[in-house]
Design a protein around this motif. Sequence first.
Motif, short mmCIF file in Angstrom:
data_model
loop_
_atom_site.label_atom_id
_atom_site.label_comp_id
_atom_site.label_asym_id
_atom_site.label_seq_id
_atom_site.Cartn_x
_atom_site.Cartn_y
_atom_site.Cartn_z
N ASP A 32 5.21 12.48 -1.23
CA ASP A 32 3.99 11.72 -1.29
C ASP A 32 3.11 11.92 -2.43
O ASP A 32 2.42 13.10 -2.70
N ALA A 68 -2.78 9.13 6.14
CA ALA A 68 -1.74 8.00 6.04
C ALA A 68 -0.25 8.54 6.28
O ALA A 68 0.44 7.87 7.04
N MET A 119 -1.27 16.90 -3.25
CA MET A 119 -2.47 16.70 -3.12
C MET A 119 -3.37 17.09 -4.27
O MET A 119 -3.22 18.05 -5.13
N LYS A 144 -7.11 5.81 -6.66
CA LYS A 144 -5.94 6.74 -7.38
C LYS A 144 -6.10 6.35 -9.01
O LYS A 144 -6.85 5.52 -9.52
N PHE A 151 -3.42 13.52 3.81
CA PHE A 151 -4.11 12.30 3.80
C PHE A 151 -3.86 11.81 5.29
O PHE A 151 -2.29 11.75 5.53
N GLY A 186 -2.10 -0.97 -2.90
CA GLY A 186 -0.93 -1.29 -3.76
C GLY A 186 -0.09 0.04 -3.46
O GLY A 186 -0.74 1.24 -3.19
N CYS A 190 1.31 9.94 -3.85
CA CYS A 190 -0.08 9.02 -4.03
C CYS A 190 -0.94 9.62 -5.00
O CYS A 190 -1.80 8.94 -5.74
N GLU A 191 -1.19 11.03 -4.71
CA GLU A 191 -2.67 11.44 -5.58
C GLU A 191 -2.10 12.29 -6.87
O GLU A 191 -2.73 12.68 -7.20
N VAL A 194 3.19 16.72 0.45
CA VAL A 194 2.39 15.85 -0.28
C VAL A 194 1.53 16.49 -1.63
O VAL A 194 1.31 17.90 -1.44
N SER A 226 0.60 5.62 -4.56
CA SER A 226 -0.63 4.64 -4.20
C SER A 226 -1.17 4.09 -5.31
O SER A 226 -1.56 4.81 -6.10
N PHE A 227 -1.64 2.81 -5.37
CA PHE A 227 -2.47 2.11 -6.34
C PHE A 227 -3.70 1.64 -5.49
O PHE A 227 -4.45 0.70 -5.94
N ASP A 228 -4.08 2.36 -4.80
CA ASP A 228 -5.49 1.78 -3.85
C ASP A 228 -6.79 2.41 -4.91
O ASP A 228 -6.36 2.85 -5.95
N SER A 280 0.79 -1.04 -0.02
CA SER A 280 -0.23 0.00 0.02
C SER A 280 0.85 1.11 -0.12
O SER A 280 2.02 1.11 0.11
N GLY A 281 0.25 2.36 -0.36
CA GLY A 281 0.94 3.68 -0.14
C GLY A 281 1.34 3.96 1.05
O GLY A 281 2.52 4.49 1.44
N THR A 282 0.51 3.64 1.94
CA THR A 282 0.82 3.90 3.48
C THR A 282 1.90 3.06 4.04
O THR A 282 3.00 3.65 4.56
#
Length: 378
Positions: free
Chosen positions: A159, A89, A133, A188, A87, A195, A161-162, A131, A183-185, A60-62
């Motif tokens: 980060d 996380a 965002m 995303k 976020f 992921g 992720c976004e 991050v 992040s691949f949740d 996960s990204g976290t």
Amino acid sequence: MPGFELIDHLERDAVSSIFEEGGVLFAHGFDALRKTYRVRDFEQQCSKYFMSDYALALSSGTAAIKCALKAVGVVPGDEVITQGFNFVATAEAIIDCGAIPVICDVNPDLHLDISDCISKITTRTSAIILVNMLGFPGPLEELRSCLSSIDLSIPIIEDACESVGAYVGSRHSGTCADIGVLSFDHGKNLTCGEGGLILTNSKNYRDYIASYSDHGHKLDSSVPRGRDIALMPGFNYRMTEMQAAVGSVQLSKLKRLISLHRERYSILERDLATKFSIRSVSHPSHIPSYDTFMLLDLPLELIERILSVLARHRLSSKNIPDAMYWHCSAFWSHALASAAINQSQSTLEKLSHSVAIPIMASLSADTYISLASSLLDI
Ligand SMILES: *Cc1c(COP(=O)(O)O)cnc(C)c1O
């Protein structure tokens, strides 16, 4: 944001093919039973696509943020600075390392506020998490040059992720700091359910995280896995073959997703820029992933009217205000000390006057034309 909008038979076929090629669902070993190594392949594809020396796929990204913090040397009692528009996380990953989250403000365009970040540095600061965002890369280069101008070499974790699919000049968002995290949740731009990905040009960081995320394994390929020794007490943050199979297909669709976003985003930008304050990139060379269109500086009484227009178009307001609790550190009293909650108040004030409009690839461009004209009429 959502890569899931483009999921079709290709992702399903990719997962099925694992079962036709030995059925090993685990990234490591079982060599006699398998023909393919999906996680390994996915990492190579990501390293090439994102133009990063190393790419390491995790659960996960976290988990990836936590691994990045450990890799740069964050230990219990350290302070890690991150931003109030975020976020949860990042705060969780900092806390999981035994470190203390310190919150800095965001600027009027909701990017990390460099001078506030610098003012929060103490002798205990051992990392900064910037991050990106809602698709917009943050002011990483500027932060880095500010730190070097005052002779500080604090590691920066990006980060991203976004901002999967965004660019900083010709470089991919997520490849501009000491370590970048994607992040691949399921929400995303690129999804494999759950992921994460580490991007770095440092072999030391890459090797440390490969071990730490896999029970501390030395990962010596000359010995069977059962004989491989441990370098450290680690943890299990591994990605599965099924996630990687889906991830590879999603990666091949990323450019198309971003261009669908961009077409829809441009409609809102063209039609709404004269009436509203809209969020700007933090540097002219930044190209966002265009998955969210943000209106800023809104009078409170206008926000309710905007939200009802969005609802009429079957749209939420995504993170702000719909999921504000998860994205503004002022609300994280379950995790943060009161100092960090106080540090979050001016970010809360800015977010309270903002609305995030989701850009959905599955909605037609006409929907966004109609949305823009309704927003012009309120
Ligand atoms: C989604 C997200 C994460 C965490 O990623 P997961 O893969 O869901 O663990 C971290 N930071 C930001 C900014 C995110 O949006």
